[in-house]
Design an enzyme around this catalytic site. Structure first.
Site, short mmCIF file in Angstrom:
data_model
loop_
_atom_site.label_atom_id
_atom_site.label_comp_id
_atom_site.label_asym_id
_atom_site.label_seq_id
_atom_site.Cartn_x
_atom_site.Cartn_y
_atom_site.Cartn_z
N CYS A 192 0.64 -1.32 0.07
CA CYS A 192 -0.01 0.11 -0.14
C CYS A 192 0.89 1.29 -0.01
O CYS A 192 0.97 1.97 -0.83
CB CYS A 192 -0.86 0.00 1.11
SG CYS A 192 -2.73 -0.65 1.00
N GLU A 222 4.07 1.16 2.04
CA GLU A 222 5.21 0.92 2.76
C GLU A 222 6.30 1.17 1.78
O GLU A 222 6.64 0.74 0.94
CB GLU A 222 5.12 -0.78 3.05
CG GLU A 222 4.03 -1.27 3.95
CD GLU A 222 2.83 -1.54 3.11
OE1 GLU A 222 2.35 -1.07 2.45
OE2 GLU A 222 2.35 -2.77 3.50
#
Length: 608
Positions: free
Chosen positions: A248, A250
């Site tokens: 997402c 990270e």
């Protein structure tokens, strides 16, 4: 190159690894070449001259990249797609397109200089890539379809940010990436626009304009906090500036030099608080599933509850890491990753696959979910029980255990008479900051390694698990009813951020996000009328830049009103193309289940 490693292999294990890579490499080459043959056959059978020429060119390009490195933009983007496709065929997930405008720019520049390609053709090729990427899907069971709503595959594409010397790295291709996305308006790939001090306003403005128009692309990421974060993860300065996204939001250093396993486990922070308030017993099942942290009726101050909550969270993270290490041990033995090992820096030189920690940088992410719900609950307990003495702990626990049935006055007191995260009130923001950062600092201790030798990291992120986590969590001290969603990701609880978008963004930025080495996900929604036109775009740009300067790592913006969302629930056939930001990725609103739709509708629609 592999043959050379095979000849010099010193152990049977090394020979097995390099032999496996060679077999996979030959299979991948044959697979791509089959496309070349299929295109050639189809060209022969096609009489229409334009289409025939297209197919003939496809055949030439595919044959070229099946054995040789690409030399043109067309060849390079075809290889990018093949790597995406083949990686997913090998069982991969969250296969990042990384810093696309950096590794593709030399091909674009060379083609433009000799007149081999036009910007119009580049946009067309980019849109073809987006369409192909958005076609990829994996079927999931009902639980995971809700926990990761929207059939997400997490193919992120990064643009902008810094170069290796710390200066603006954006280029002409950065703008074309956005232009292409603006044209097709798909739910995938998710475009990540990195913002640094030197990022041109024109690039941010283009992204903001797309958001203004109701698109969910791009999301914005801040170099101010992320580069130092990468240094803390052990990256060199050059690799820290070359960070990309896996999953997402990270961040991981070094482009193809980092193997970040996006998921080891999601901690339900509010459930941990529920266990604290029931001395380790889950009130929904009656089972003792947590630490016995003491009789809550004997707590005399919020510090005792905070200490108990920290202990409860650490107990759960220890279980998550222990379980994940067992799973990864099996992965190493039974699921070798030869293909991904060949395309990531470090594995070939080390003779180890990604699952063995062969990549230059290896990390595994754990998650903290429901941060704002936890902060609001702690603030309510502290304010109403310990400070103002409007409630006793016994009264509060009794009301929550009854799901506030017959205790609506207590519930309204919890909702209205205690401060809430998201309104730029440091007193309540500090509860979120302290518990999340405490957990991050614990998980990220140097001796917390996964079975591959990789470092555990923490992310303040929930995907849509804040919905499913709510199903297993009873009523809470913030006035939330049993079974309903927690706060989403790092955002304020739905509808309580009432002091405007600047206050909400200040609360999120105030969490000292540098502690969370795997990032902090923030959703915010605006009413379209309040942020329209040139002035609205300028406001958005300034808010994004200010958020980044204050230490915000990520913000994603939905610009859509309640009326549109509610109508899409009733008449989905009229809103098939309505794309919304969920949690670091996008989804078609009409493909979400009603609970996820409602959760998005309940987010505050901010007005400027």
């Amino acid at each position: 190159r592999i043959n050379g490693y095979l000849e010099n292999a010193k152990s049977q294990k090394d020979k097995d690894f390099y032999t496996g890579c060679k077999i996979v490499m030959e299979a991948v080459s044959d697979y791509i070449f089959r496309y070349a043959k299929a295109a050639a056959v189809k060209a022969e059978a096609t009489e229409e001259p334009v289409r025939r020429a297209e197919l003939q060119k496809m055949a030439v390009v595919m044959e070229k990249i099946s054995m040789q490195k690409p030399e043109t933009f067309t060849e390079a983007i075809e290889l990018v797609w093949m790597i995406q496709l083949i990686g997913n065929l090998f069982g991969g997930s969250a296969l990042s397109l990384a810093r696309f405008d950096q590794y593709m720019y030399p091909y674009y520049k060379a083609d433009k200089e000799v007149g081999r390609i036009t910007d119009e053709r580049v946009i067309e090729l980019l849109q073809c890539l987006y369409i192909k990427v958005s076609d990829l899907i994996k079927l999931r069971n009902s639980y995971y379809s809700s926990a990761f709503a929207g059939y997400v595959m997490w193919p992120t594409l990064v643009i902008g940010g810094q170069d290796k010397d710390g200066h603006d790295a954006s280029n002409e291709l950065s703008y074309l990436v956005l232009e292409a996305s603006d044209g097709v308006k798909l739910q995938s790939p998710s475009i990540c626009l990195r913002v640094c001090d030197e990022t041109p306003d024109s690039l941010i403005d283009k992204g903001a304009q797309m958001n203004q128009d109701g698109q969910a692309n791009p999301a914005f990421f801040g170099d101010t906090v992320t580069v130092p974060m990468m240094l803390q993860k052990g990256a060199s300065l050059e690799d820290a500036r070359d960070w990309g996204i896996v999953g997402c939001i990270e961040p991981h250093p070094g482009g193809g030099a980092s193997e970040g396993s996006p998921t080891s486990g999601y901690l339900n922070g509010l459930k941990c608080l529920e266990l604290v308030l029931h001395n380790g017993v889950d009130p929904l099942t009656g089972k003792e599933v947590g630490l016995k942290t003491g009789d809550p009726l004997k707590f005399t101050g919020i510090e005792q509850i905070m200490d108990a909550l920290k202990a409860q969270c650490i107990h759960c993270y220890d279980n998550i890491m222990r379980g994940y290490n067992i799973v990864v041990g099996y992965h190493i033995t039974y699921m070798p990753t030869s293909f991904s090992s060949m395309v990531m820096e470090g594995c070939i030189d080390s003779g180890k696959c990604t699952q063995e920690g062969g990549v230059k940088y290896t990390n595994t992410t754990t998650f903290f979910c429901g941060a704002a719900s936890v902060a609001d609950s702690l603030a309510a307990i502290d304010t109403l029980v310990f400070q103002k003495h409007k409630l006793t702990m016994a009264q509060l626990l009794d009301a929550m255990d009854k799901n506030f049935k017959g205790c609506e006055d207590i519930r309204q007191m919890l909702i209205n008479d205690a401060p809430k995260f998201g309104n730029d009130i440091d007193y309540v923001d500090a509860f979120a900051r302290k518990i999340v950062n405490y957990c991050a600092d614990y998980v990220q201790q140097p001796d917390h390694k996964d079975a591959r030798g990789g470092q555990y990291c923490l992310s303040n992120l929930s995907e849509t698990l804040h919905v499913t986590h709510g199903h297993s969590t009873g009523a809470s001290a913030d006035g939330r009813l049993a079974g309903t969603p927690l706060s989403d990701n790092a955002s304020p609880s739905m509808g309580v951020d009432v002091q405007g978008p600047t206050a909400a963004m200040n609360s999120v930025a105030n969490m000292q996000q540098i502690h969370c080495h795997s990032g902090t996900l923030y959703n915010i929604r605006f009413d379209p009328k309040s942020i329209s036109g040139k002035k609205g775009g300028e406001i958005m740009r300034n808010m994004i830049k200010t958020f980044v300067k204050k230490g915000g790592q990520h913000v994603q913006i939905n610009v859509v009103d309640d009326k549109t969302l509610l109508d899409a629930q009733i008449h989905p056939e009229n809103h098939r193309n309505l794309v919304v930001r969920i949690a670091g990725y996008m989804a078609y609103f009409t493909e979400l289940d009603k609970e996820c739709q409602d959760n998005l509708i309940y987010r505050t629609a901010h007005h400027i």
